[in-house]
Design a protein around this motif. Structure first.
Motif, PDB file in Angstrom:
ATOM      1  N   HIS A 112       0.826  -1.214  -0.175  1.00 42.70           N
ATOM      2  CA  HIS A 112       0.142  -0.021   0.078  1.00 42.70           C
ATOM      3  C   HIS A 112       0.676   1.233  -0.027  1.00 42.70           C
ATOM      4  CE1 HIS A 112      -3.614  -2.103   0.111  1.00 42.70           C
ATOM      5  NE2 HIS A 112      -3.165  -3.079   1.045  1.00 42.70           N
TER       6      HIS A 112
ATOM      7  N   CYS B  25      -7.144   1.902  -5.101  1.00 41.33           N
ATOM      8  CA  CYS B  25      -6.836   0.415  -4.214  1.00 41.33           C
ATOM      9  C   CYS B  25      -8.093   0.310  -3.219  1.00 41.33           C
ATOM     10  CB  CYS B  25      -5.630   0.609  -3.657  1.00 41.33           C
ATOM     11  SG  CYS B  25      -5.087  -0.857  -2.511  1.00 41.33           S
TER      12      CYS B  25
ATOM     13  N   CYS C  11      -7.882  -0.244  -0.015  1.00 43.42           N
ATOM     14  CA  CYS C  11      -7.347   0.698   0.963  1.00 43.42           C
ATOM     15  C   CYS C  11      -7.852   1.990   0.695  1.00 43.42           C
ATOM     16  CB  CYS C  11      -5.767   0.544   1.282  1.00 43.42           C
ATOM     17  SG  CYS C  11      -4.919   1.713   0.091  1.00 43.42           S
TER      18      CYS C  11
ATOM     19  N   CYS D  88      -1.576   2.088  -5.515  1.00 42.43           N
ATOM     20  CA  CYS D  88      -0.974   1.386  -4.653  1.00 42.43           C
ATOM     21  C   CYS D  88      -0.170   0.443  -5.426  1.00 42.43           C
ATOM     22  CB  CYS D  88      -1.597   0.702  -3.514  1.00 42.43           C
ATOM     23  SG  CYS D  88      -2.299   1.752  -2.169  1.00 42.43           S
TER      24      CYS D  88
HETATM   25 ZN   LIG Z   1      -3.743   0.303  -1.098  1.00 44.36          ZN
END
Ligand SMILES: [Zn+2]
Length: 402
Positions: A243, A253, A255, A260
């Motif tokens: 990440h 992503c 996240c 990332c």
């Molecule tokens: Zn990520």
């Protein structure tokens, strides 16, 4: 039964320091141990005598060179008796549960592996206990010589609660203390990539240095580090190299961030992008390899690569390029002695050599030495489980000695 989550090398007893030194440096003489650990000769003699008496250490014979300051006497070399003790390593994951029984040299004596059902994941603590018992039942003769159980986790251990910190809700029930209570064995646990680093440190004593980084590319990308013989960084975000941003203009992503490394080089994203190719490119080789887009696995993607599918080649080349940059950055920032890379993708020779060349070209401005210290390991599906056994040996057997 006792649980142990953390072993601090700096606080080790002299007995543990000597045993750990022999593990890592065998064959080794008493005078080398004394010099390197800065311990009086009499203390080393006393500790090694006890270890020999306990059948853990053995004399391997005389070295060719003489003992310092003792003319005419050749050095007696010491080593660990591999079958003195045994350990169980277990890896849990949504795709497989794997259990390994190893000796002190990392030889796998017994192995048990299966794809878990939802029920087995929901009752993960009981499933772990059952797997360990099944494995040990195959070798009743080992009896009291099993030092304990190490568990490799698809998340991080919460040392306070014994639970697992993970993005995946299915592991909520995991609890190291519940596993310890259910077994007649001491237990310890670590994140799976951190366990893989232990596999190098304890079971590859010939080439694994005291300072190294282990980078694993699986469904996600994670790295762990040993510094001065110690696993570093116990926080939940350390190691999350997947990440870090590779391209601020890239895709979003899971996240929440954009671009990332994960979105370029992780198995999950490579498969996800191959499914898009499948849906949008009617002439793709993927069409002949999978009935439906959902059936595409990493193996399908690698086969399409081999068959010369141009879009898949482009996708994997991009993955390798971003991974090479990230790995080279890591090697430069960490200033480590060695960088290990482990991924199912690099079983493929062309991808492996492209990655190696990519990393080397990134490192040309630094010492030539650096690029030679990047090792792309052969993919070994049991590496985390065997590493968990190494973890158990280190924490529950070596470091625990008073
Ligand atoms: Zn990520």
């Amino acid at each position: 039964m006792a649980t142990k989550s953390w072993g601090n090398v700096r606080q080790l007893s002299n007995h543990a320091r000597v045993l750990r030194y022999i593990f890592r440096n065998q064959p080794v003489s008493r005078s080398e141990i004394g010099q390197d650990l800065n311990l009086p000769r009499s203390m080393v003699t006393g500790i090694t005598a006890r270890l020999i008496e306990q059948d853990i250490v053995r004399e391997l014979g005389k070295a060719d060179t003489q003992e310092d300051g003792a003319p005419g006497r050749r050095r007696q070399l010491l080593g660990i008796r591999p079958d003195a003790r045994f350990a169980v390593g277990a890896e849990i994951g949504v795709r497989h549960f794997r259990f390994c029984l190893t000796d002190l040299a990392g030889h796998v004596l017994e192995e048990l592996c299966y794809a878990p059902t939802e029920e087995q994941i929901r009752r993960v603590n009981e499933t772990l206990c059952l797997g360990v018992r099944q494995l040990l039942d195959r070798r009743p003769e080992l009896g009291g010589r099993v030092v304990g159980v190490g568990i490799a986790l698809p998340g991080h251990l919460n040392a306070q609660t014994g639970g697992m910190v993970s993005h995946a809700p299915q592991w909520d029930a995991f609890n190291l203390r519940a596993v310890a209570d259910g077994l007649d064995q001491p237990v310890t646990a670590e994140n799976n990539v951190r366990a893989m680093a232990y596999e190098r440190y304890l079971f590859d004593i010939q080439s694994c240095p005291e300072n190294f980084v282990f980078l694993h590319v699986g469904p996600g990308i994670f790295c762990s580090e040993f510094k001065g013989g110690m696993l570093t960084g116990g926080s939940y975000i350390s190691g999350e190299i997947g990440h870090t941003i590779s391209n601020p203009d890239g895709q979003r992503c899971e996240c929440g961030k954009v671009g990332c490394l994960q979105t370029y080089a992780s198995e999950d994203w490579i498969i996800k992008k191959a499914r898009i190719i499948y849906a949008s490119a009617p002439h793709s080789a993927l069409r002949s390899l999978a009935g439906r887009a959902e059936d595409i696995t990493l193996q399908t993607v690698l086969t399409a690569y081999q068959l010369g599918d141009t879009l898949v080649i482009q996708e994997l080349r991009e993955a390798v390029r971003y991974l090479a940059v990230a790995a080279a950055n890591l090697a430069i920032i960490m200033g480590t002695e060695k960088l290990y890379l482990h991924s199912r993708m690099f079983q493929h020779e062309i991808l492996k050599s492209e990655l190696k060349a990519g990393i080397e070209s990134q490192l040309t401005f630094v010492d030539k030495q650096n690029s030679e210290d990047v090792e792309i390991l052969e993919f070994h599906p049991a590496r985390a489980a065997v590493g968990a056994a190494a973890l158990a040996i280190d924490r529950l057997f070596i470091c625990d000695r008073s």
